[in-house]
Structures are given as C-alpha cells and as structure tokens.
Scaffold this motif. Sequence first.
Motif, mmCIF file in Angstrom:
data_model
loop_
_atom_site.group_PDB
_atom_site.id
_atom_site.type_symbol
_atom_site.label_atom_id
_atom_site.label_comp_id
_atom_site.label_asym_id
_atom_site.label_seq_id
_atom_site.Cartn_x
_atom_site.Cartn_y
_atom_site.Cartn_z
ATOM 1 N N ARG A 154 0.833 -1.205 0.000
ATOM 2 C CA ARG A 154 0.000 0.000 0.000
ATOM 3 C C ARG A 154 0.873 1.262 0.000
ATOM 4 O O ARG A 154 0.528 2.259 -0.648
ATOM 5 C CB ARG A 154 -0.927 -0.010 1.212
ATOM 6 N N SER A 155 1.982 1.214 0.711
ATOM 7 C CA SER A 155 2.889 2.365 0.736
ATOM 8 C C SER A 155 3.439 2.647 -0.657
ATOM 9 O O SER A 155 3.554 3.807 -1.079
ATOM 10 C CB SER A 155 4.040 2.108 1.714
ATOM 11 N N TYR A 156 3.786 1.580 -1.389
ATOM 12 C CA TYR A 156 4.318 1.796 -2.742
ATOM 13 C C TYR A 156 3.216 2.253 -3.696
ATOM 14 O O TYR A 156 3.421 3.167 -4.503
ATOM 15 C CB TYR A 156 4.973 0.521 -3.273
ATOM 16 N N TYR A 157 2.044 1.634 -3.614
ATOM 17 C CA TYR A 157 0.926 2.084 -4.439
ATOM 18 C C TYR A 157 0.664 3.576 -4.212
ATOM 19 O O TYR A 157 0.488 4.347 -5.157
ATOM 20 C CB TYR A 157 -0.345 1.307 -4.088
ATOM 21 N N ALA A 158 0.616 3.960 -2.938
ATOM 22 C CA ALA A 158 0.255 5.349 -2.609
ATOM 23 C C ALA A 158 1.308 6.332 -3.105
ATOM 24 O O ALA A 158 0.975 7.341 -3.748
ATOM 25 C CB ALA A 158 0.057 5.489 -1.102
ATOM 26 N N ASN B 221 -9.317 -1.879 -3.380
ATOM 27 C CA ASN B 221 -10.339 -0.993 -2.820
ATOM 28 C C ASN B 221 -9.758 0.162 -2.004
ATOM 29 O O ASN B 221 -10.513 0.911 -1.381
ATOM 30 C CB ASN B 221 -11.297 -1.804 -1.943
ATOM 31 N N SER B 222 -8.442 0.297 -1.986
ATOM 32 C CA SER B 222 -7.814 1.404 -1.257
ATOM 33 C C SER B 222 -8.293 2.740 -1.828
ATOM 34 O O SER B 222 -8.408 2.900 -3.046
ATOM 35 C CB SER B 222 -6.288 1.317 -1.381
ATOM 36 N N THR B 223 -8.573 3.679 -0.935
ATOM 37 C CA THR B 223 -9.084 4.979 -1.377
ATOM 38 C C THR B 223 -8.178 6.110 -0.927
ATOM 39 O O THR B 223 -7.414 5.978 0.025
ATOM 40 C CB THR B 223 -10.494 5.234 -0.828
ATOM 41 N N CYS B 224 -8.279 7.228 -1.629
ATOM 42 C CA CYS B 224 -7.576 8.450 -1.234
ATOM 43 C C CYS B 224 -8.612 9.559 -1.110
ATOM 44 O O CYS B 224 -9.799 9.289 -0.896
ATOM 45 C CB CYS B 224 -6.489 8.789 -2.255
ATOM 46 N N TYR B 225 -8.193 10.808 -1.245
ATOM 47 C CA TYR B 225 -9.116 11.920 -1.093
ATOM 48 C C TYR B 225 -10.307 11.769 -2.039
ATOM 49 O O TYR B 225 -10.205 11.223 -3.125
ATOM 50 C CB TYR B 225 -8.393 13.244 -1.346
ATOM 51 N N ARG B 226 -11.458 12.278 -1.594
ATOM 52 C CA ARG B 226 -12.720 12.160 -2.326
ATOM 53 C C ARG B 226 -13.096 10.697 -2.548
ATOM 54 O O ARG B 226 -13.860 10.360 -3.439
ATOM 55 C CB ARG B 226 -12.664 12.914 -3.655
ATOM 56 N N LYS B 227 -12.512 9.814 -1.730
ATOM 57 C CA LYS B 227 -12.820 8.386 -1.742
ATOM 58 C C LYS B 227 -12.627 7.743 -3.120
ATOM 59 O O LYS B 227 -13.349 6.834 -3.516
ATOM 60 C CB LYS B 227 -14.239 8.143 -1.220
ATOM 61 N N MET C 197 -8.459 2.367 -10.067
ATOM 62 C CA MET C 197 -8.439 3.282 -11.206
ATOM 63 C C MET C 197 -7.236 2.991 -12.097
ATOM 64 O O MET C 197 -7.346 2.962 -13.333
ATOM 65 C CB MET C 197 -8.394 4.727 -10.716
ATOM 66 N N TRP C 198 -6.097 2.737 -11.459
ATOM 67 C CA TRP C 198 -4.914 2.395 -12.256
ATOM 68 C C TRP C 198 -5.090 1.036 -12.932
ATOM 69 O O TRP C 198 -4.788 0.873 -14.117
ATOM 70 C CB TRP C 198 -3.661 2.396 -11.381
ATOM 71 N N ARG C 199 -5.598 0.062 -12.175
ATOM 72 C CA ARG C 199 -5.766 -1.277 -12.754
ATOM 73 C C ARG C 199 -6.729 -1.281 -13.938
ATOM 74 O O ARG C 199 -6.499 -1.961 -14.939
ATOM 75 C CB ARG C 199 -6.283 -2.241 -11.679
ATOM 76 N N ASN C 200 -7.806 -0.500 -13.835
ATOM 77 C CA ASN C 200 -8.848 -0.544 -14.860
ATOM 78 C C ASN C 200 -8.644 0.462 -15.988
ATOM 79 O O ASN C 200 -9.018 0.200 -17.131
ATOM 80 C CB ASN C 200 -10.219 -0.302 -14.224
ATOM 81 N N LYS C 201 -8.053 1.608 -15.645
ATOM 82 C CA LYS C 201 -7.942 2.691 -16.624
ATOM 83 C C LYS C 201 -6.509 3.086 -16.947
ATOM 84 O O LYS C 201 -6.272 3.881 -17.863
ATOM 85 C CB LYS C 201 -8.683 3.944 -16.106
ATOM 86 N N GLY C 202 -5.564 2.554 -16.165
ATOM 87 C CA GLY C 202 -4.171 2.941 -16.378
ATOM 88 C C GLY C 202 -3.876 4.360 -15.952
ATOM 89 O O GLY C 202 -2.889 4.964 -16.395
ATOM 90 N N VAL C 203 -4.740 4.916 -15.080
ATOM 91 C CA VAL C 203 -4.632 6.321 -14.674
ATOM 92 C C VAL C 203 -4.070 6.430 -13.267
ATOM 93 O O VAL C 203 -4.508 5.719 -12.361
ATOM 94 C CB VAL C 203 -6.016 7.009 -14.737
ATOM 95 N N TYR C 204 -3.103 7.314 -13.087
ATOM 96 C CA TYR C 204 -2.570 7.614 -11.759
ATOM 97 C C TYR C 204 -3.474 8.642 -11.095
ATOM 98 O O TYR C 204 -4.031 9.508 -11.764
ATOM 99 C CB TYR C 204 -1.154 8.186 -11.851
ATOM 100 N N CYS C 205 -3.592 8.569 -9.786
ATOM 101 C CA CYS C 205 -4.532 9.453 -9.105
ATOM 102 C C CYS C 205 -4.084 10.910 -9.166
ATOM 103 O O CYS C 205 -4.889 11.808 -8.994
ATOM 104 C CB CYS C 205 -4.708 9.031 -7.648
#
Length: 349
Positions: A270-274, A310-316, A322-330
């Motif tokens: 999770r630390s690396y993902y974030a 299912n890890s979430t950041c701001y605005r949940k 999002m990265w897995r499905n769309k290839g998009v970084y938050c």
Amino acid sequence: MTKIISLAIATFNMEKYLARCLDSVLIPGISDKIEVIAVNDGSTDNSLSIMQLYKEKYPDSVIIIDKPNGHLGSCWNVALRIATGRYFRILDADDWFDSKAFEQFVSKLSEITVDMALTNYSYEYAGSRKSRTVIRKTAPLQADFIYRINEYDFIKHNQDRFFEMHATTYRTALLQNIGLHFTEGVYYADAEYVFYPIRHVKNFVFFDLVLYKYFIGREGQSISISSSVKNKEHFYIIFCKMMEYISANPVTRIEIVRNYYCHLLKLTTRSYYATTLLYSEPSDEENAKLRYMDLKLKEFDPDLYQELGNSTCYRKIKYVSMWRNKGVYCGQAFWFILFDKIRSLARPR
C-alpha cells in the motif's frame, strides 16, 4: 554475568536525541544486565562523541561500532552478529524507552525463555506534550501468559499493532540461528524485523507494559510523506525481498503465519501504491513494477489483491482500481474524472 537483553541502537546525525535514548536504558540498577550495541552509521555530527561518553561511564554495558553509512539494516546486521544477550531488541536513536517499564521488562525476561516477547508502545509527537498509548483492543492477550504461536490469530483479534518493530523483542539465538539478514542501503527494513522471524517463532508472551516511546514528527523523518515519496523505491525492494522469501519458504506450517505475512505485505505494498499513484508521474518503469506487485499479490492471496484494489484516497477515489482498470494515476484523477464526466454528458441519450 550473562546479559538479559542486547539493544541495537543505530544513529545517523542524531546528536539532538541520542542522550535521551541512552539515558532511558542505561539505568544503574540494571546496567549489568543489558548490552547496548551503539552503532554510529557514518554520522557527521557529535553522535560518536556522545556514544564514547556513555562507553566511559558504562564500560561493561556499551559496545560502540563506528561504520560508514549503510542505513538501519546494515546497523542491525552488525549488531545482531555480535549480540550476546539472551534477547535482542531494536531501538531507534530518536526514540526511547520508558525507564520504569524497561526495568520491569528486563526483570520479567530474566525469569522466562520464549521466542518472542510483545509489549505496548506509545506515540510521542514532536512539539507536543501529548502522547497516545496504543492500547489493547478486543479479545486482548492475557498478560504474562506464554502462548504457542498457533493459539492466537493476531488478525482475527484485531491486534495488528503487534506487526510493528516497536512492539517486538526476540530471543537472540533464534535470530542468529535462522541467519536473519536485513536489506542494507534502504529505509523501511523494520518491516523485515517482524516479517522473517515469525515463521520460526514457536511461542510468545505479552507483557502489559508501555515500553517503547515512538517519536513522530521530527523534520526529515523517514515516515514523512516527502521522505516516503523520495524513497518509494525502497518499498518496492522490500516487497520483492519478501516475495522471494515466501517463494523459497512456502507457508505450510500454520495459517496464522500466513495472516501475519498478508498484513505486512499489505502495509508495504500500500505504501508503494500510494507514493507512486498519488505523487509520481506515470512511466513505463513504474507501471512494470506495479504490474509485478499485482501479479505476486494475486498469486499469493487473491483476497489481499482485492482488498488493496479498494484502497481509497481523497474524495474516496479507489486509486489502485483506477490504475488497474484505466491505467490512470490518481495525480491525474481530477482531470480524468472531469473528462469522463464531460464525455458521458456528450453521449446521445
């Protein structure tokens, strides 16, 4: 006299905090029972001079090692190799022990033989008189009772606080016999301290003592966001080492050890993902590392893979999904969501 406990205290430019740390453990009443292995990790300040003053005052209790900078893992490796105490414990130079609790801790350890001893710890915040003690939650451990490792599932009982270096002491011979070796040249090797030995632990005890004082908020601390982002590659290195270890040592003995591994892998991953998906620019190299982590997690535990998705950041925002499905970084998420919204509004109804 055989020492009851060996303490590995590593310092890199910690002259501001080192005396507080050493004073908390070098207590006249028990100094003959402890071995302080003070490792100067290439400091350029007065840390070594401070160590030498304590060595002069407690010549039979303090051992000094002066070495080039190699980060904490290298310090713990050299300390563990020479440790002679029955038990081994890590103490960061900017943290400290509650001295009264430490006296009780040493006394209790002198009366038993276990593979692992667990204690409470507290958070001590920089610039504040407040502290927050990490207390037992539901289904608490019975104090002073020796458990077999397969008798208590830490995850099931919501006791994940014990997956911290600050809570854990080991029998020295256990660590030396398994050849415990920390990754050198990286931060966050403390995860390895609680990861590798657990497979070999047969019994443990919990002492209801608030022993470790974990200092949080000092400038430049490795757990700060800026430091974590700067050193995010270290999370990936530690993760790869953990997965290599699991591949070489399949978890077959008890399910509780597997749960232990899952939790620690979750924290590291999770630390690396974030740090990557929230604070870094997209790149082929980063995507390759993320895909490798995903692959290994899914192979080891599909439920853990799904939970991290299912890890979430701001605005949940579910930034991993999002990265897995769309290839998009938050970091791109705001513009991605805005574009997606505009596109959906433009579709024919």
